[in-house]
Design an enzyme around this catalytic site. Sequence first.
Site, mmCIF file in Angstrom:
data_model
loop_
_atom_site.group_PDB
_atom_site.id
_atom_site.type_symbol
_atom_site.label_atom_id
_atom_site.label_comp_id
_atom_site.label_asym_id
_atom_site.label_seq_id
_atom_site.Cartn_x
_atom_site.Cartn_y
_atom_site.Cartn_z
ATOM 1 N N HIS A 195 0.850 -1.194 0.000
ATOM 2 C CA HIS A 195 0.000 0.000 0.000
ATOM 3 C C HIS A 195 0.883 1.240 0.000
ATOM 4 O O HIS A 195 2.025 1.214 0.443
ATOM 5 C CB HIS A 195 -0.927 0.006 1.208
ATOM 6 C CG HIS A 195 -0.212 -0.127 2.525
ATOM 7 N ND1 HIS A 195 0.059 -1.364 3.081
ATOM 8 C CD2 HIS A 195 0.296 0.784 3.369
ATOM 9 C CE1 HIS A 195 0.704 -1.193 4.227
ATOM 10 N NE2 HIS A 195 0.863 0.113 4.432
ATOM 11 N N CYS A 213 -28.411 28.209 50.870
ATOM 12 C CA CYS A 213 -29.121 29.414 51.275
ATOM 13 C C CYS A 213 -28.109 30.337 51.932
ATOM 14 O O CYS A 213 -27.032 29.895 52.319
ATOM 15 C CB CYS A 213 -30.272 29.090 52.228
ATOM 16 S SG CYS A 213 -29.744 28.351 53.780
#
Lengths: 687, 86
Positions: free
Chosen positions: A67, A215
């Site tokens: 390849h 709170c």
Amino acid sequence: MKIADLLTPSKILIKADPKDQKEAIDLLAQVQYASGAISDLEAYKKALWDREAKGTTSVGMGLAVPHAKSEAVKNVSLAAATFANGVDCQSRDGSLADLWFMIAAPVGSDDHLDALAQLMGLLMDAELAAKLRAAESPQAFIDLITEAEKAKEIRDREEEQEAAKKMAAKKAQKEEEAKKVALEKAAAGGPEAMGAGGGGESASGGYRILAVTACPTGIAHTYMASAALQNAGDKLGVPIKVETNGASGIDHLLTEEDIEGAEAIIIAADKKVETARFNGKKVLFTKVADGIHKPEELINTALTGNVPIHNEQKAAGSGAGEAGEAQDSLGRTLYKALMNGVSHMLPFVIGGGILIALAFLFDDYSIDPSSFGSNKPFPRILNAIGGTAFSMMLPILAGFIAMGLADRPGLAPGMVGGILAKEGMSFTSLISGSAPVSGGFLAALLAGFIAGYSVLAIKKLTDPLPKSLSGIKPVFIYPLFGTLVVGVIMLSINPVMGLLNSALTAGLNSMGSSSKILLGCILAGMMSIDMGGPFNKAAYVFGTASIASGNTDIMAAVMIGGMTPPISIALATTFFKNKFNEVERRSGPVNYIMGLCFITEGAIPYAAADPLRVIPSCIAGSALAGGLSMAAGCTLMAPHGGIFVFPVVGKPLMYLVALILGSVLGMILLAVLKRNLTAEKAASQVA
Amino acid sequence: MLTYTTTVANETGVHLRPAGEVADALLPLDCKASIVKNGRSYDAKSIMMITSANLKYGTEVELICDGPEEEKAMALLKNLIESQES
């Protein structure tokens, strides 16, 4: 990527017979060239040979996959061949290569890697390789590949599912183990320190919903919301983990894993919480009160509703938090910033206030009335330490208000503004040397907001600056210009604020006794109206502000107003059992403790269940207590602590009397207003 | 047994040549060596197996080596996955 898609009959040679590797490569390269995938045959061949020179592409078992990636390749292409006699390509296992696949790849694509992977996956099957070698025609070759790919696809899918199952099983096992560990830990750690704080199981593992509760005071609402959300989650069958950002720090911290696995996050908070960690998640922002009153609705909305994905930049200097709070109204933004300041200031006021009060307690007034509090060495030491803590309260307030608005860049300008406000410096005082007049609490408040918005404005103005300069914003531009702008503004408005502050203090001091009693009634009553909501906080902030200006009788009235409601309710549940259902009766005694600790919030469940009768009763009780405290001239240097700060209360005996009378009045009104419950109703659960 | 989780560092992915080199080096070692990707295990002693795993840049893998020479094998595997040269 499918190999069969890359092959056509014209790209396959059957039973070719090259005499060596060179001929074989020439042959296949020619096929590639003929298919039109190659623009320059010689260049492609050269690339192939260059690749072979780096190491053979003959992978063994008679298979060769030459390849090359090259400019000469137009598109990914595959050619294949079977050879009658294998050729020697120095393969790794010494076999002669007789099954060939040649790959051509264009530069800048990794398609050939996919092709190679797919090829290898197929050809590991020796049976397929043998069949391919025996194929009589190119079409038969392609058919074999097509068939094998179909089979492989099914196999892959099955294997993937198998793998996913295995991974899930592994994960479940891990969770099981973590749960076990957590349970053991919980068993060893004993019960939760605080009754209301029972929320948030520490067992980790797949939580669908996460929540953060916070709170401003951080001792009751935070934990009540946590417990409510936890219960709602249990009821709905939704695994939930709740992080509490209370006064004592963060409990049940949400881990990265928790956040990763959760579907949505609920932020039920009246002060700023760290939210950058929730980026990319659905985040529902709401008030802490909603966490207490409608937890199920919140969970359902978070799971199914149209909740925006949270996105904020972490970098200091960028407007972190803006995205999340974009939907907040101006009022709520201001309130949250104010509460951020107040909650950070409180420890300074508490520590300083109590130490100073102790100094008075141990000192001898008769030695020198003008320096009462530091006449003797021991009180002098307490006074110095307490005074230092006290002197920081205004800068801290202003700094954290600014931080609440503009994040970290706001802190420095805010604190500087706070000190300028406290000192009362102005242009005239600096230039002509006239005595500065402190702007007090009001000026510090203003300084915080001015600093916050100035920094926000500077952020906006510097937005167009190039990215390369963004690094110097938090380390140069914000600190320098933020501080300068705040300083200049504070120097200009301080004279006005000083006048205002002096007038207010003088006004409060000179108030006639009747109007003072009225003020005490109103403030104490406000503490009961919403038990932790805006009215309560407004009265409370006014009380702490009054400490700063020396009007400590106001703080005393405010605190007693907040202590009365839970005690009234506790008394009522003790003496008028038939007015309450079983759950209410059982949690009644806890309210004695809550009340004595100045945790007004203990009364909320009762108020929420029957607001029209409970709240007026509580208001009346609080108002009476506050008025009595004021009338008796009780004072309090500490802004919190309930019964624990009674030793430092001025005129503690009268204070106690006021508390008892107020609480008893509340109880009597509750007894009169609330209806008797029938036996069966009394046993039912609280609504 | 040694296990190690990492990601493919080479921008061109793990391709045939390095895969072959590692497979060849691993083959004589007295231990099992495998690469696990998405829960599937690939024998690291086979060039075809490694290649068929399609290990691209950024792929997360778990390396598992088991046997007397596992440390040597793990070093080779780590180098294969974490090496940045193509």
